[in-house]
Design a protein around this motif. Structure first.
Motif, PDB file in Angstrom:
ATOM      1  N   GLN A   1     -36.971  19.752  38.546  1.00  0.00           N
ATOM      2  CA  GLN A   1     -36.030  18.822  39.210  1.00  0.00           C
ATOM      3  C   GLN A   1     -34.949  18.380  38.232  1.00  0.00           C
TER       4      GLN A   1
ATOM      5  N   ARG B   1     -26.752  21.166  38.441  1.00  0.00           N
ATOM      6  CA  ARG B   1     -25.908  20.804  39.594  1.00  0.00           C
ATOM      7  C   ARG B   1     -24.729  19.935  39.142  1.00  0.00           C
ATOM      8  N   LEU B   2     -25.049  18.922  38.303  1.00  0.00           N
ATOM      9  CA  LEU B   2     -23.985  18.028  37.829  1.00  0.00           C
ATOM     10  C   LEU B   2     -22.986  18.778  36.954  1.00  0.00           C
TER      11      LEU B   2
ATOM     12  N   GLY C   1     -30.092  15.742  33.481  1.00  0.00           N
ATOM     13  CA  GLY C   1     -31.163  15.488  34.450  1.00  0.00           C
ATOM     14  C   GLY C   1     -32.276  14.730  33.759  1.00  0.00           C
TER      15      GLY C   1
ATOM     16  N   ARG D   1     -32.625  21.265  37.443  1.00  0.00           N
ATOM     17  CA  ARG D   1     -31.787  21.524  38.623  1.00  0.00           C
ATOM     18  C   ARG D   1     -30.663  20.485  38.710  1.00  0.00           C
ATOM     19  N   GLU D   2     -31.036  19.228  38.480  1.00  0.00           N
ATOM     20  CA  GLU D   2     -30.057  18.137  38.556  1.00  0.00           C
ATOM     21  C   GLU D   2     -28.985  18.292  37.479  1.00  0.00           C
TER      22      GLU D   2
ATOM     23  N   ASP E   1     -35.214  13.582  35.690  1.00  0.00           N
ATOM     24  CA  ASP E   1     -36.394  13.510  36.546  1.00  0.00           C
ATOM     25  C   ASP E   1     -37.640  13.834  35.717  1.00  0.00           C
TER      26      ASP E   1
END
Lengths: 499, 401
Positions: free
Chosen positions: B22, B29-30, B15, B25-26, B17
């Protein structure tokens, strides 16, 4: 047999031999050691020489590494500058321009902190537009220091005034340098002015806490290019905003004026309608008593009711004649009112223009002859056919040619020419009369307007003829105008639709 | 029918961001979407220091619940997609049957004896790992720890001297101010965390640096731990003063540069390469403080590295790691790479990644960080597989289920 002496001698000789052998061996060993020592010394010498060479290699390598590092930094910086310039040039919003400065670009240029200010010269205040690498508290402290001590940091204002980039290496005043370093929390810095041609100018600051970063002239140049780009972008944004506002204001004005004109036109139409209605009703009201007056006058003149004394007859003649004039005027007024109100429809048909003009000149031939006026007519074949109401268009010619006769001195000239124009057939009726003063050339088409000249003072006229002509021409979708010069004659021109 | 998982599954996410939550989280998620398994046995987290470290760990551990989380901060992240100076990397691992792990951490090492701290971490890692064959320990420690060798010694006292150990010293953004270690939902400095693997884990380890000796050999005549007072009877800094024609002031000013480009190499009999040592600081009396211990009487050389020798070392380390798997396929590759190599390679930094992919294949999942020190065993038999602290090296660990 060897005696003791012999044995002793033998042992002595043997010892001697051993000693000689040992001495030889020692000498050989010593020579070997010496050779080895020489070899060791030689090797040591080589080693020392190689070590010296190694030192040279290390020094050259270090220089090369430094150059390479510098080059890498430059390439990264230029690449970042190119990307950032592209970003900046894609926006025309002033606030967005500063927001395009990103920490990544800054890092690639070798800095981790940046601020962008605009200097409000009126309020003597720096406005912080962007800050990178500072916490909210640090930002607040920079803002308040500049706000409270605008004058204290006059060197920053001078940079804008002098349009000069400066840095921690080029700033000579060490006290100033220390103060700026402390305020922005950096070890090295560059300030470069933002110089848009219009509006508030500003300042771009970049800096780094890294004590090993050595700013050089190349860095100064890089940041100057960036600040120039920012200044240009600010200028573009401001020009765009100005143009946009001007356009908006112009559009608003046009809209407002159009609204005013539409309202005025509506009012004019209402007034005109009222006028037309008034004229129409007054004319109708006048016609009835006029008919009676004329009728009674005719009866009296016919002496059916008894002989009429010559002086009374003379007066009755006047009543009759004036009544005719009044009826004529009322009829013309009624026609104008009808045309204006749209109640009179034009019965348009294909007409031969030449015939119409010839008929009109026939009707007026007596007057032409009386005044010895040369009348000429030139209508080429391609301008012969018009689409018009026969009765009305005859009135147009009679009116204009009649007027021309009235104002043309004896032996003068009247000519009627026609030719094909862009929007129809243009007819030009020219005379060699007294001409119309320039200020009256528009007014003559208004109702009851009469040019103030000696002829009009004696000649009769209602002042309605040309007004009626204009209405008829416009009802045909054409237009009428006059070109005239005092004592040089007039030309009345109008357009009629062609078939 | 339930499929039996035969190999270690790994899902990696990054991530970037600007907002910490964020970005975390990214990355999570990935990682989850790239992990083709429902069971998550371990999360390894790496992050650059710009982010709020505490928020990263809170979000990840809150999301993953009881799943062990370990990791550390880094100057940059290494992945199959590239090298990122800014970002959060999450790697989720799902283990097949027969592969086990244990995790542990230790904080405030500075307040105790480093050797005892190492022993304490070793003990914690061994806890609950009694009847299982131990394969490998993976350690993330504070990159600014003064006696990393002592810590390593203590750790090996408990885990076993010849027991394979691969470790990374966490880094920051080259400020050398503070590095972070992660464990569960905790973030700390001056600590270490570890993962002990056991069961049927296949792995191959390769470590190389590529620096070459230059100039004549010299001897450490007075030293203690990582402080070297004298070399060839003269103040230790003399070696640099002579080679670089610089006085102490200049040496100090350019220390970071000198330390990376010209480290000291300790000659180790039987080893292919010298053991490198970076200089941390120069004392006023000319003594040199190194990033790892330098034994008295050891023969040392000034070392020099080039981009080419550096890249060749990366290739050799990758080959060595691959060979360690004895022909078995690798599931993923873990890379601990010295920040010095990043600086030396400059714009060619991605070539190291290309070299690794060349050996393991383009699709191999890669997780890695830049470190202030690498820990791995020496290869020569006389060192009996004892792990040492290395500098300026690239350590490649290929893991197969």
């Amino acid at each position: 047999m060897l005696g003791d002496e012999g044995i002793i001698n033998l042992l002595g000789a043997a010892s001697l031999l051993v000693i000689i052998f040992l001495v030889i061996a020692l000498i050989q060993k010593m020579e070997k050691i010496k050779t080895l020592q020489d070899a060791v010394n030689k090797l040591q010498k080589f080693l020392d020489e190689m070590d010296e060479q190694a030192k040279l290699i290390v020094r050259i390598d270090m220089e090369l590494n430094k150059t390479q590092e510098e080059l890498n930094k430059k390439i990264s910086g230029l690449y970042a500058l190119q990307r950032l310039s592209r970003e900046i040039s894609t926006t025309l919003e002033e606030n967005q321009i500063f927001k395009r400065i990103d920490a990544d670009y800054l890092n690639d240029m070798g800095f981790e902190k940046s601020c962008g200010f605009l200097w409000n010269a009126g309020e003597k205040k720096f406005l912080l537009k962007v800050n990178i690498g500072y916490s909210p508290d640090e930002t607040k402290s920079i803002e308040s220091a500049l706000d409270m001590n605008g004058e204290k940091y006059s060197e920053l204002i001078n940079l804008i005034r002098n349009e000069k980039t400066t840095s921690s290496i080029s700033l000579s005043d060490s006290a100033q340098k220390a103060r700026l370093k402390q305020l922005f929390g950096v070890e090295s810095f560059i300030f470069s002015p933002l110089l848009p041609k219009e509006g508030d100018k500003g300042l771009l600051f970049v800096g780094t806490k890294n004590t090993e970063t050595i700013i050089n002239e190349g860095d100064e140049e890089l940041i100057t290019i960036l600040s120039n780009q920012l200044g240009q972008a600010l200028e573009n944004a401001r020009l765009f905003e100005k143009t946009w506002h001007a356009q908006q204001s112009l559009e608003n004005k046009v809209e407002e004026r159009t609204r005013d004109l539409t309202n005025a036109l509506k009012e004019v139409k209402i007034i005109n309608k009222r006028k037309t209605d008034f004229i129409s009703s007054v004319s109708h009201e006048l016609r009835t008593p006029l008919t009676s007056i004329k009728g009674y006058a005719s009866i009296l003149l016919s002496e059916k009711l008894g002989a009429v004394a010559p002086d009374i007859k003379e007066r009755l003649d006047k009543i009759n004649r004036h009544s005719d004039e009044l009826v004529h005027m009322v009829n013309e007024l009624l026609d104008i009112a009808r045309i204006e109100s749209g109640r009179m429809s034009m019965n348009k048909q294909r007409l031969n223009l030449k015939e119409i003009v010839e008929k009109a000149s026939d009707l007026l031939s007596m007057q032409l002859k009386e005044r010895n006026i040369d009348f000429s007519l030139s209508i080429p074949n391609d301008a012969k056919a018009v689409l018009a109401d026969r009765g009305q268009i005859e009135r147009v010619f009679i009116n204009i040619i009649g007027n021309a006769i009235k104002f043309t001195p004896e032996k003068g000239k009247i000519s009627v020419n026609a030719h094909k124009a862009q929007t129809g057939i243009e007819v030009d009726i020219s005379d060699s009369g007294c001409g119309i003063p320039a200020e009256a050339q528009e007014a003559i088409f208004e109702e009851f307007y009469r040019v103030d000249n000696p002829i009009n003072q004696v000649a009769k006229g209602t002042g309605l003829g040309l007004a009626l002509v204009k209405h008829i021409i416009e009802a045909h979708g054409g237009k009428i105008w006059v070109k005239s010069k005092l004592d040089a004659g007039s030309t009345f021109s109008f357009i009629l639709p062609e078939t | 029918m339930q499929l039996i998982q035969m190999a270690i599954n790994i899902g990696i996410g990054i991530g970037q961001d600007k907002d910490t939550l964020q970005a975390a989280r990214e990355a999570l998620r990935l990682a989850k979407s790239n992990l083709h398994a429902e069971k998550i046995d371990l999360a390894i987290v790496f992050s650059s220091v710009e982010f709020s470290q505490q928020n990263i760990l809170k979000l990840i551990s809150d999301t993953l619940g009881e799943t062990p989380v370990a990791g550390c901060s880094s100057f940059a992240l290494i992945s199959k997609q590239g090298i990122f100076k800014y970002g959060i990397m999450v790697a989720l691992l799902s283990l097949p049957e027969g592969v086990y792990l244990s995790t542990a951490f230790i904080k405030e090492i500075g307040s105790k004896s480093v050797t005892l701290a190492g022993e304490e971490l070793g003990e914690k890692l061994l806890y609950g790992f009694k009847d299982i064959r131990r394969d490998l320990s993976l350690i993330f420690s504070d990159g600014l720890m003064h006696d990393a060798a002592g810590f390593l010694w203590g750790l090996q006292e408990k885990l076993g001297k010849s027991f394979p150990l691969a470790g990374a010293s966490a880094s920051d953004n080259l400020a050398f101010k503070k590095t972070y270690q992660y464990y569960a939902n905790e973030v700390f400095s001056d600590g270490a965390c570890g993962i002990l693997w056991g069961g049927k884990l296949n792995f191959g380890l390769g470590l190389k640096h590529g620096w070459r000796p230059l100039g004549k050999p010299r001897y450490v005549t007075k030293a203690c731990g990582n402080l070297v007072n004298e070399i060839d009877g003269a103040p230790a800094a003399t070696i640099y003063e002579e080679y670089l024609a610089a006085d102490l002031v200049k040496l100090r000013r350019e220390l970071k540069h000198i330390s990376i480009f010209y480290p000291i190499g300790i000659f180790l009999p039987g080893e292919e390469e010298y053991l490198l040592r970076n200089i941390l600081s120069i004392e006023d009396n000319g003594a040199l403080v190194f990033q790892g211990n330098v034994p008295q009487a050891s023969m040392i050389r000034l070392m020099i590295g080039t981009k080419e020798s550096c890249l060749e070392a990366t290739r050799q380390a990758a080959i060595e790691a691959k060979n360690g798997l004895l022909g078995k396929p690798s599931n993923f590759v873990l890379v601990f790479n010295s920040v010095s190599r990043y600086i030396l390679l400059g714009r060619q930094v991605n070539k190291e990644l290309e070299a690794i992919k060349e050996i393991f294949g383009k699709e191999i999942p890669i997780i890695g960080i830049y470190t202030y020190g690498e820990q791995a065993p020496l290869k020569a038999i006389n060192f009996q597989g004892i792990a040492h602290l290395h500098n300026q090296s690239i350590e490649i660990l290929a893991i197969g289920g």
